[in-house]
Scaffold this motif. Structure first.
Motif, short mmCIF file in Angstrom:
data_model
loop_
_atom_site.label_atom_id
_atom_site.label_comp_id
_atom_site.label_asym_id
_atom_site.label_seq_id
_atom_site.Cartn_x
_atom_site.Cartn_y
_atom_site.Cartn_z
N VAL A 13 -23.12 -2.74 -14.00
CA VAL A 13 -23.01 -1.33 -14.30
C VAL A 13 -24.16 -0.61 -14.72
O VAL A 13 -24.43 0.56 -14.37
CB VAL A 13 -22.00 -1.39 -15.78
N LEU A 14 -25.19 -1.30 -15.02
CA LEU A 14 -26.47 -0.70 -15.52
C LEU A 14 -27.53 -0.70 -14.41
O LEU A 14 -28.40 0.09 -14.17
CB LEU A 14 -26.99 -1.23 -16.76
N ALA A 15 -27.70 -2.09 -13.72
CA ALA A 15 -28.73 -2.29 -12.90
C ALA A 15 -28.85 -1.08 -11.52
O ALA A 15 -29.87 -0.85 -11.42
CB ALA A 15 -28.75 -3.70 -12.59
N ILE A 52 -31.70 5.63 -9.45
CA ILE A 52 -32.52 6.46 -10.34
C ILE A 52 -34.08 6.23 -9.85
O ILE A 52 -34.91 7.31 -9.46
CB ILE A 52 -32.40 6.39 -11.62
N ALA A 53 -34.37 4.86 -9.92
CA ALA A 53 -35.97 4.41 -9.78
C ALA A 53 -36.31 5.11 -8.47
O ALA A 53 -37.33 5.40 -8.19
CB ALA A 53 -36.19 3.23 -10.32
N MET A 68 -41.28 5.14 -13.38
CA MET A 68 -42.14 4.57 -14.30
C MET A 68 -41.28 3.67 -15.43
O MET A 68 -41.43 2.58 -15.87
CB MET A 68 -43.04 5.25 -14.81
N VAL A 69 -40.59 4.42 -16.03
CA VAL A 69 -39.64 3.98 -17.23
C VAL A 69 -38.94 2.66 -16.74
O VAL A 69 -39.05 1.57 -17.30
CB VAL A 69 -38.79 5.07 -17.89
N VAL A 70 -38.25 2.94 -15.74
CA VAL A 70 -37.16 1.85 -15.14
C VAL A 70 -37.96 0.60 -14.62
O VAL A 70 -37.81 -0.61 -15.14
CB VAL A 70 -36.45 2.32 -13.89
N SER A 97 -32.30 -4.56 -10.71
CA SER A 97 -32.41 -2.93 -10.50
C SER A 97 -33.90 -2.83 -9.66
O SER A 97 -34.00 -2.17 -8.88
CB SER A 97 -32.85 -2.32 -11.96
N ARG A 98 -34.78 -3.99 -9.93
CA ARG A 98 -36.06 -3.79 -9.23
C ARG A 98 -35.90 -4.11 -7.58
O ARG A 98 -36.20 -3.70 -6.65
CB ARG A 98 -37.14 -5.11 -9.65
N MET A 99 -34.69 -4.95 -7.30
CA MET A 99 -34.26 -5.36 -6.11
C MET A 99 -33.84 -4.13 -5.33
O MET A 99 -34.01 -3.74 -4.20
CB MET A 99 -33.26 -6.43 -6.11
N VAL A 100 -32.63 -3.60 -6.37
CA VAL A 100 -32.09 -2.43 -5.67
C VAL A 100 -32.97 -1.34 -5.45
O VAL A 100 -33.19 -0.57 -4.43
CB VAL A 100 -31.28 -1.71 -6.73
#
Lengths: 516, 315
Positions: free
Chosen positions: B112-114, B120-121, B131-133, B198-201
């Motif tokens: 749901v979050l990642a 967005i990133a 940068m925040v992410v 999230s880094r992967m995505v």
């Protein structure tokens, strides 16, 4: 007089540390009802009363079963299933009168036959009960009638009533003792104040009040939940949050964290629990008492109390007894003396010092701490100690009872005889120092056949002097037993023996949260 | 994807489990402790030890012990715990259930979050949001669970008193309390997963957004959002499935610390207890169950992958 001093010592310290609790317990009549949560730091894997080995297991079986006698907080013995007892003149035969009208949880009546069958099961090597060597030198047990049991002993033994309170000497029904003994691994049929509701070894054990308990006044609680917390800081958090009412055993760091929290009371009582450094007295260079004494002389006892017990302890004097025990008389305290240590080493043929490897298991961590402290202290006398740590299981397999220089750790025993016969006499069940001193054996044997307290004190004092001189093991300090409770719990005290809990005396005040 | 492929994969799983069982059995033989001594404690008599060894079949040759054990396993009997005297199978599967509950809730929260965070990133690459992410995800990857778990307990349980600190309450026993007890552990585990995924995505999406077909799509005049939804995401999310499947492995083994701190009797913790007690049947059963779960999850991931990307040909 001595007895009085000891009582004063215990009562005094208990009063200092547990004053609010005691006050409540004495003035208010205990309220009935409620669910109490007590936490333990390791799983209660075994609920078979004859096979339990660790404190959480003792806690659970103490709730579910009764012994013939039980230990009060001052280490004196009180009746449980036995109402009274008396020995013959030679202390070789003891007659116990049993309580009438007691029933087991399955409704069957409790009689002398159950006592006989229980002890026969404990003494049977096939049962493999850890209590086999701790319930006294019993040679035969006879049910004289339904409420009278006669214990015949292989030698004089004054401490039998105390031995009956041993953690594995819980009374089970004869039908199970002589039938499907293994069935007690999953169910509980005792005469204890509580009955088993559910049992998940690694998470939660629930018991509820036994409505047919022999004392109509006790227990005060309706229900007790024993929760397992493998992480001690999680345990502390649960106490602060009020999710747990009692923490059964506390580490010093957690004690300090909990102290001062609103609604939390920390409890502390001196105990005979210790960590020792064992010498294999049959192996060079430790077969020379001068070498052992030299190492003992390098130890700064006060520093050890501060470092090893983090201040929650008392200095030791290289004997396993301290004021927590009956029949204890303080001897001259051994002080650090490096010059004397060097002199002894030179006499023993080590003028240029000595090298040795000290082995400590990793559980509890304090063993390693002690080993490192000794390494630093012994340096001054030219003794180089290499500390080697290993997993506890490996230690038990390879070092314990076999090694020549290693760190041990022991709970307080109920009596001086208990600790001597456990560790230090030639025939001790865990004779881990292989000291094998005939004069010492004779003193302990004579004391166990003596009922006169003054005479026993004298004999145990001599035995201790001998140990202090010969140093089969260094006992640098004793630990206090620490625990904690919410202030809404009354009637609960930390017990010096650590493996005794007496929760049937605990109750909840009206400030306690109501739990479904 | 042919049925042949599925069958082959299933055979591979069985073969893997067989190898795992051999290795586990070999390792438990090498462990420097005597199971009988561990069971009977430090006070066991020699005769009692001998009787117990005989009883447990510890005196038989190792290959024979293995054969007997494997025979029982194939019949669904994972053995009896040396520690508690209870059957190991039900205990381990129950523990696995708790771990899987924890794992699926954490993966749910993570998905749901990642994914939105990663998108967005990627879309706002180089901007503040990116940068925040990135900062959050670097921190999440860098912080070990025992730190986040301890801090979470201190802040949300000890200090704020919003949530119960530790302990496990089965959902069937008390649903509300059960959920409340799961919030902190799930969040702690998710932090790492979110950081990871999230880094992967983000990096996959950034790659995809720079491909020729995306540029072509943009040139055709398709809106930015549509390009993202129709063309980019589908391709960028595919590798994410693999990462999530791998993370299930991590969740089964790696969350031991979280299970320990929050006193959740999951399979990781059961296995630790079993190893400490040299409870051989429990160790063997635990490892086998974990290996099986891991294999099955990866099997499902592969099937899913093939189903989503028809270009992938298996045979």
């Amino acid at each position: 007089m001595l007895e009085m001093k000891r009582r004063f010592f215990l009562a005094g310290t208990a009063a200092v540390f547990a004053a609010p609790a005691l006050g409540l317990a004495q003035t208010a009549k205990p309220a009935k009802g409620g669910t109490l949560r007590i936490s333990v730091d390791q799983a209660a894997s075994v609920i078979h009363p004859l096979l339990t080995r660790v404190n959480p297991e003792y806690l659970v079986t103490e709730l579910l079963y009764s012994n013939l006698t039980r230990l009060k907080v001052d280490m004196s013995v009180e009746p449980d299933l036995a109402e009274s007892w008396k020995p013959n003149d030679g202390l070789t035969e003891w007659t116990f009168k049993l309580r009438k009208g007691v029933t087991f949880h399955d409704g069957s009546p409790f009689t002398a036959k159950d006592v006989v069958a229980t002890f026969k099961a404990i003494l049977d090597p096939a049962t493999a009960s850890p209590g086999r060597n701790n319930v006294g030198p019993i040679s035969d047990i006879v049910a004289v009638d339904d409420t009278t049991v006669l214990f015949k002993l292989s030698g004089a033994y004054a401490d039998l009533p105390v031995a009956m309170a041993y953690t594995n000497a819980r009374i089970i029904p004869a039908s199970i003792a002589t039938g499907d003994l293994k069935s007690l691994s999953t169910k509980a049929v005792g005469t204890g104040p509580f009955k088993l509701v559910s049992y998940e070894p690694d998470r939660l054990i629930v018991v509820e009040r036994n409505p047919n308990y022999y004392d109509p006044a006790r227990p005060y609680l309706d229900r007790i939940e024993v929760q397992v917390f493998p992480d001690i800081s999680a345990e502390g958090s649960a106490m602060i949050a009020g999710n747990v009412d009692i923490i059964s055993t506390l580490q010093p760091t957690e004690y300090l964290r909990l102290d001062g929290n609103a609604g939390v009371e920390v409890l502390r009582t001196p105990s005979g629990q210790f960590c020792n450094i064992n010498f294999g007295c049959d192996t060079a260079p430790f077969n020379d008492a001068r070498v052992r004494r030299a190492i003992a002389l390098t130890v700064d006892r006060e520093a050890m109390v501060n470092f090893v017990t983090e201040g929650f302890g008392t200095p030791g004097n290289d004997t396993p007894l301290n004021p927590s025990y009956q029949f204890f008389k303080a001897a001259k305290q051994r002080q650090k003396n490096i010059a004397e240590a060097k002199k002894l080493l030179a006499e023993a043929g080590f003028p240029n010092g000595l090298q040795a490897t000290l082995i400590a298991s990793d559980r509890p961590a304090v063993r390693t701490q002690l080993a490192v402290a000794l390494k630093e202290m012994a340096k001054e006398a030219g003794i180089t100690i290499n500390v080697q740590t290993m997993p506890h299981a490996t230690y038990l397999e390879q070092v314990w009872k076999k090694g020549s220089f290693y760190v041990g750790f022991y709970n307080m025993q109920p009596t001086p005889d208990g600790i001597f016969k456990l560790l230090y006499t030639s025939d001790a069940s865990w004779n881990e120092t292989r000291w094998n001193n005939k004069a010492f054996d004779a003193l302990v044997a004579e004391a166990r056949g003596t009922i006169d307290a003054a005479k026993r004190t004298e004999l145990y004092t001599k035995a201790q002097e001998l140990m202090n001189e010969e140093v089969p093991s260094i006992i640098p300090s004793f630990f206090d037993v620490l625990s904690a409770k919410r202030s809404w719990v009354s009637g609960y005290q930390a017990h010096p023996r650590a493996s005794v809990f007496r929760l049937d005396y605990a109750s909840l005040t009206d400030k306690a949260p109501k739990r479904g | 994807m042919s049925p042949n492929y599925v069958a082959k994969r299933l055979v591979m799983i069985v073969y893997t489990l067989f190898i795992v069982s051999l290795i586990v059995f070999a390792i438990t033989q090498i462990l420097p402790a005597d199971a009988a001594v561990m069971m009977l404690g430090e006070n066991a008599t020699q005769d009692a030890l001998a009787a117990l060894r005989e009883n447990m079949g510890l005196n038989a040759p190792v290959w024979q012990q293995y054969a007997i054990w494997l025979g029982h396993v194939l019949q669904g009997d994972l053995g009896t715990s040396l520690r508690t005297g209870q059957p190991v199978g039900p205990v381990m599967f129950e523990a696995l259930g708790r771990s899987l509950l924890l794992a699926f809730l954490s993966i749910g929260l993570m998905l749901v979050l990642a994914i939105p965070l990663g998108i967005i990133a990627a879309v706002r690459r180089g901007k503040i949001a990116d940068m925040v992410v990135s900062l959050i995800s670097y921190a999440g990857v860098a912080l070990p669970e025992f730190v986040t778990a301890t801090v979470a307990v201190l802040v949300f349980a000890d200090l704020m008193k919003w949530l119960p600190p530790t302990g496990y309450v089965p959902l069937t026993e008390n649903f509300a309390s059960g959920i409340a007890h799961l919030v902190l552990p799930v969040c702690v585990i998710s932090v790492i997963l979110i950081a990871h995924v999230s880094r992967m995505v983000r990096s996959e999406l950034v790659d995809v957004l720079h491909t020729d077909y995306i540029r072509a799509a943009r040139l055709k005049g398709i809106s930015r959002g549509q390009v993202l939804r129709r063309h980019a995401l589908r391709n960028a999310l595919l590798p994410t499935i693999t990462i999530v499947a791998l993370d299930v492995g991590y969740l089964l083994g790696g969350v031991i610390v979280v299970e320990e701190i929050f006193a959740i009797p999951g399979i990781g913790r059961q296995l630790i207890v079993a190893i400490q007690a040299r409870d051989l049947p429990a160790i063997q059963a635990g490892v086998l169950i974990m290996a099986a779960t891991y294999s099955i999850v990866n099997f499902i991931a592969d099937i899913l992958y093939a189903w989503l990307d028809k270009r992938i040909q298996y045979d």
